[in-house]
Write a protein that holds these residues in place. Structure first.
Motif, PDB file in Angstrom:
ATOM      1  N   LYS A  59       0.827  -1.208   0.000  1.00  0.00           N
ATOM      2  CA  LYS A  59       0.000   0.000   0.000  1.00  0.00           C
ATOM      3  C   LYS A  59       0.861   1.258   0.000  1.00  0.00           C
ATOM      4  O   LYS A  59       0.532   2.247  -0.674  1.00  0.00           O
ATOM      5  N   ASN A 116     -10.268   3.621  -9.505  1.00  0.00           N
ATOM      6  CA  ASN A 116     -10.271   2.189  -9.190  1.00  0.00           C
ATOM      7  C   ASN A 116      -8.950   1.685  -8.628  1.00  0.00           C
ATOM      8  O   ASN A 116      -8.903   0.630  -7.992  1.00  0.00           O
ATOM      9  N   ASP A 118      -6.891   2.613  -6.191  1.00  0.00           N
ATOM     10  CA  ASP A 118      -6.836   2.430  -4.737  1.00  0.00           C
ATOM     11  C   ASP A 118      -7.638   1.211  -4.304  1.00  0.00           C
ATOM     12  O   ASP A 118      -7.192   0.416  -3.474  1.00  0.00           O
ATOM     13  N   LYS A 119      -8.815   1.064  -4.881  1.00  0.00           N
ATOM     14  CA  LYS A 119      -9.685  -0.065  -4.512  1.00  0.00           C
ATOM     15  C   LYS A 119      -9.030  -1.394  -4.885  1.00  0.00           C
ATOM     16  O   LYS A 119      -9.038  -2.347  -4.096  1.00  0.00           O
ATOM     17  N   VAL A 120      -8.466  -1.450  -6.082  1.00  0.00           N
ATOM     18  CA  VAL A 120      -7.819  -2.684  -6.546  1.00  0.00           C
ATOM     19  C   VAL A 120      -6.676  -3.077  -5.618  1.00  0.00           C
ATOM     20  O   VAL A 120      -6.561  -4.234  -5.195  1.00  0.00           O
ATOM     21  N   ASN A 122      -6.229  -2.127  -2.598  1.00  0.00           N
ATOM     22  CA  ASN A 122      -6.709  -2.371  -1.230  1.00  0.00           C
ATOM     23  C   ASN A 122      -7.248  -3.788  -1.088  1.00  0.00           C
ATOM     24  O   ASN A 122      -7.033  -4.447  -0.070  1.00  0.00           O
ATOM     25  N   ASP A 123      -7.951  -4.246  -2.133  1.00  0.00           N
ATOM     26  CA  ASP A 123      -8.707  -5.499  -2.039  1.00  0.00           C
ATOM     27  C   ASP A 123      -7.967  -6.734  -2.555  1.00  0.00           C
ATOM     28  O   ASP A 123      -7.989  -7.789  -1.907  1.00  0.00           O
ATOM     29  N   LYS A 124      -7.331  -6.621  -3.707  1.00  0.00           N
ATOM     30  CA  LYS A 124      -6.798  -7.816  -4.384  1.00  0.00           C
ATOM     31  C   LYS A 124      -5.595  -8.450  -3.683  1.00  0.00           C
ATOM     32  O   LYS A 124      -5.554  -9.684  -3.547  1.00  0.00           O
TER      33      LYS A 124
END
Length: 280
Positions: A59, A116, A118-120, A122-124
Motif C-alpha cells: 500500500k 479504481n 486504490d480499490k484494486v 486495497n482489495d486484491k
C-alpha cells in the motif's frame, strides 16, 4: 554591488537546476513490479502479523505511485505497476487477481482508472494472501529462478524507471531449485547457513574462503532498482541478518543492479519513510 549580483545569479542558477531536476523526476515513467514470497513465512501461526505488514508495504508503494501519476500531465502518462509470483500459487482466482493488479496508465486512461486503483490495491493483494493462507500448501518461493528466467523480460522496460519490490524473509528455497556450484548456491535456509558455520563474527572470512553466495547470472541490470522488504532472520544467530544481507548484496552487485535497499521486517510506519526516500 558586483558581489551582490553574483550572489543573485548563483541563487537563480541553482533554482533553475533544482527546478529542472524536479520536473524531470515528476515526468519520469514508472514501471513498478512486486515479487511476492508466498512461502510459509506468511503463515500466521509461524509469523503472526507478518502478512499484514506485506500488505501495508504494498500500500505504501501504491500510494507513491498514485501520487506520481496524479502529478503528471495526461499526455505524458506512461506508467505501470504489476505483481509477480514464482511459482504461480495454485489458489483461487489467481489469474484474474494477477490481471487486475496489472495497471497501465497512458493518455487514454480514464478517470475511473484512477479511482479504481486504490480499490484494486486495497482489495486484491489481501485476497491473494488470504487464499494462500487458507490453502495452506506453502510450496516455497523460487526467487532465484525468477531472476534466472524472468527478471529482465518482466521487470525492465526501456525509457522507464524500473523498480522491483521483493517481499520476502530473505531466505531463498524451492524444492526444484536446490543447486550448488563450487560453493555458490541457489538457496539459503537457516539450517544451510548454520551448516556452513556462518553464525559467528568472522562470517565474511568464511564466505570468502568457501566461495559462498548465490549463483548469479551474467546480466547487466543497470536499469533496475530493487527494494527487498521484510527480511526476517532467525534469532538463533546474532549474525544471521548480516549474512543474509551479504548474500543478497553480493548477488545484486554481481548482476550490476543499479541500486538496491535491503530492509528487515518492521512496522509499516517505520518502513514507509524508507520506501518514500528510495522512490524519490
Amino acid at each position: 554591488m558586483k558581489k551582490k549580483i553574483l550572489s543573485l545569479l548563483m541563487i537563480f542558477l541553482i533554482t533553475c537546476i533544482c527546478s529542472k531536476g524536479t520536473k524531470a523526476q515528476q515526468n519520469q515513467n514508472l514501471n513498478i513490479s512486486f515479487l511476492l514470497d508466498l512461502s510459509d513465512r506468511i503463515d500466521p501461526k509461524k509469523n503472526p502479523g507478518l502478512y499484514q505488514r506485506d500488505l501495508q508495504y504494498i500500500k505504501s508503494v501504491e500510494k507513491l505511485f498514485v501520487k506520481h501519476i496524479k502529478r503528471k500531465k495526461m499526455l505524458l502518462l506512461k506508467d505501470q505497476m504489476q505483481v509477480f509470483f514464482n511459482p504461480i500459487p495454485e489458489i483461487q482466482d489467481i489469474e484474474l487477481l494477477s490481471q487486475q493488479l496489472k495497471v497501465d496508465f497512458n493518455p487514454k486512461s480514464s478517470k475511473n482508472d484512477f479511482l479504481n486503483l486504490d480499490k484494486v490495491y486495497n482489495d486484491k493483494p489481501v485476497k491473494i494472501y488470504q487464499y494462500a493462507i487458507k490453502d495452506g500448501n506453502y510450496i516455497g518461493s523460487d526467487i532465484w529462478r525468477f531472476f534466472k528466467n524472468n527478471v529482465q523480460q518482466y521487470c525492465i522496460k526501456p525509457d522507464h524507471r524500473n523498480i522491483l519490490v521483493i517481499l520476502t524473509d530473505g531466505y531463498m528455497y524451492h524444492k526444484n531449485s536446490k543447486i550448488v556450484i563450487k560453493g555458490k548456491s541457489s538457496f539459503i535456509t537457516p539450517e544451510f547457513l548454520a551448516q556452513k558455520k556462518l553464525n559467528t563474527a568472522n562470517y565474511l572470512a568464511v564466505m570468502k574462503k568457501s566461495n559462498l553466495g548465490f549463483i548469479s547470472f551474467p546480466y547487466n541490470l543497470k536499469e533496475l532498482e530493487i527494494m527487498v522488504l521484510g527480511i526476517n532472520p532467525s534469532i538463533q544467530s546474532p549474525y544471521e541478518e548480516d549474512v543474509i544481507k551479504q548474500y543478497w548484496s553480493d548477488w545484486f552487485k554481481a548482476m550490476k543492479v543499479k541500486r538496491f535497499e535491503l530492509r528487515t521486517t518492521d512496522l509499516a510506519s517505520s518502513v514507509e519513510a524508507v520506501i518514500s526516500n528510495f522512490m524519490k
